[in-house]
Write a protein that holds these residues in place. Sequence first.
Motif, mmCIF file in Angstrom:
data_model
loop_
_atom_site.group_PDB
_atom_site.id
_atom_site.type_symbol
_atom_site.label_atom_id
_atom_site.label_comp_id
_atom_site.label_asym_id
_atom_site.label_seq_id
_atom_site.Cartn_x
_atom_site.Cartn_y
_atom_site.Cartn_z
ATOM 1 N N MET A 86 38.462 41.264 25.720
ATOM 2 C CA MET A 86 39.302 41.733 27.039
ATOM 3 C C MET A 86 38.942 43.017 27.241
ATOM 4 O O MET A 86 38.971 43.864 26.162
ATOM 5 C CB MET A 86 40.702 41.304 26.798
ATOM 6 N N LYS A 87 38.565 43.401 28.510
ATOM 7 C CA LYS A 87 38.152 44.903 28.758
ATOM 8 C C LYS A 87 38.678 45.337 30.110
ATOM 9 O O LYS A 87 38.632 44.420 31.092
ATOM 10 C CB LYS A 87 36.771 45.372 28.375
ATOM 11 N N THR B 296 37.156 46.840 33.261
ATOM 12 C CA THR B 296 36.019 47.254 33.777
ATOM 13 C C THR B 296 35.988 48.119 34.861
ATOM 14 O O THR B 296 34.711 48.723 35.439
ATOM 15 C CB THR B 296 35.429 46.059 34.232
ATOM 16 N N ILE C 285 40.485 44.066 35.005
ATOM 17 C CA ILE C 285 40.075 43.505 33.691
ATOM 18 C C ILE C 285 39.588 42.062 33.642
ATOM 19 O O ILE C 285 39.811 41.386 34.443
ATOM 20 C CB ILE C 285 41.804 43.399 33.326
ATOM 21 N N HIS D 14 37.888 39.154 31.298
ATOM 22 C CA HIS D 14 37.831 38.598 29.830
ATOM 23 C C HIS D 14 36.930 37.461 29.721
ATOM 24 O O HIS D 14 36.807 36.651 30.790
ATOM 25 C CB HIS D 14 39.287 38.223 29.365
ATOM 26 N N SER E 233 34.765 35.160 26.504
ATOM 27 C CA SER E 233 34.614 35.028 24.918
ATOM 28 C C SER E 233 33.310 34.920 24.910
ATOM 29 O O SER E 233 32.712 33.563 24.645
ATOM 30 C CB SER E 233 35.521 33.907 24.570
ATOM 31 N N ALA F 192 41.800 41.018 17.846
ATOM 32 C CA ALA F 192 40.950 42.285 18.330
ATOM 33 C C ALA F 192 41.894 43.310 19.150
ATOM 34 O O ALA F 192 43.193 43.028 19.442
ATOM 35 C CB ALA F 192 39.840 41.808 19.420
ATOM 36 N N SER F 193 41.412 44.443 19.356
ATOM 37 C CA SER F 193 42.335 45.481 20.065
ATOM 38 C C SER F 193 42.366 45.513 21.607
ATOM 39 O O SER F 193 43.158 46.011 22.053
ATOM 40 C CB SER F 193 41.676 46.742 19.681
ATOM 41 N N GLY F 194 41.830 44.518 22.099
ATOM 42 C CA GLY F 194 41.420 44.250 23.626
ATOM 43 C C GLY F 194 42.941 44.109 24.444
ATOM 44 O O GLY F 194 43.383 44.867 25.265
ATOM 45 N N ILE G 210 44.867 47.366 24.542
ATOM 46 C CA ILE G 210 44.181 48.262 25.246
ATOM 47 C C ILE G 210 44.549 47.880 26.621
ATOM 48 O O ILE G 210 44.902 48.513 27.791
ATOM 49 C CB ILE G 210 42.818 48.348 25.124
ATOM 50 N N VAL G 211 44.339 46.588 27.056
ATOM 51 C CA VAL G 211 44.512 46.030 28.457
ATOM 52 C C VAL G 211 46.050 46.392 28.947
ATOM 53 O O VAL G 211 46.235 46.810 30.099
ATOM 54 C CB VAL G 211 44.031 44.702 28.646
#
Length: 162
Positions: A1-2, A4, A13, A15, A17, A140-142, A145-146
């Motif tokens: 997840m990031k 963009t 955003i 995502h 996998s 994860a850290s996503g 962050i999101v």
Amino acid sequence: MKVTRNTPEQLIIDHFSIVLAIMMVVFFAMFVGVGAVMVQDGVFWGVLFLGTGILFGGIMLYHTERVQVILDRSSGLLTIRRRNILRYRQVTHDLDALGHAILETSTSGEYKSQTHRATLVLTSGMSAGEHPITEVYTSASGPKIVADAINDWLGNEITAVR
């Protein structure tokens, strides 16, 4: 997840996998390859391998989903798009209905390991309530962050944790 895209007018955003997609391809190729060789050699169990690879590969492919969340000030809309191999879904809400984002946490196992997912909180309208961006939790850290990016973009100071 990031994240963009993060401009004053638009936050996007994404995502997908990639780990699941790679595992799916390897699983599918392994079972179908072994099954095809066994069928070619006349071994009956090859049909089972071939069928298992196709069945479970298809199930995994169906559950591999791309999610895109678009917050757009110029149109005043929050758009959530979900796409997998068979279908495309899009849900649109008024951007004004989005209050903030929270970080949902799930604790499990003997060692109390924690996983997270980002969730949108709609405060008004027919869809008021919590709407997870993804169905799955991750270590994860996503998600954090999101959730922080959404709250910063909206002008909220903190990310609520639940």
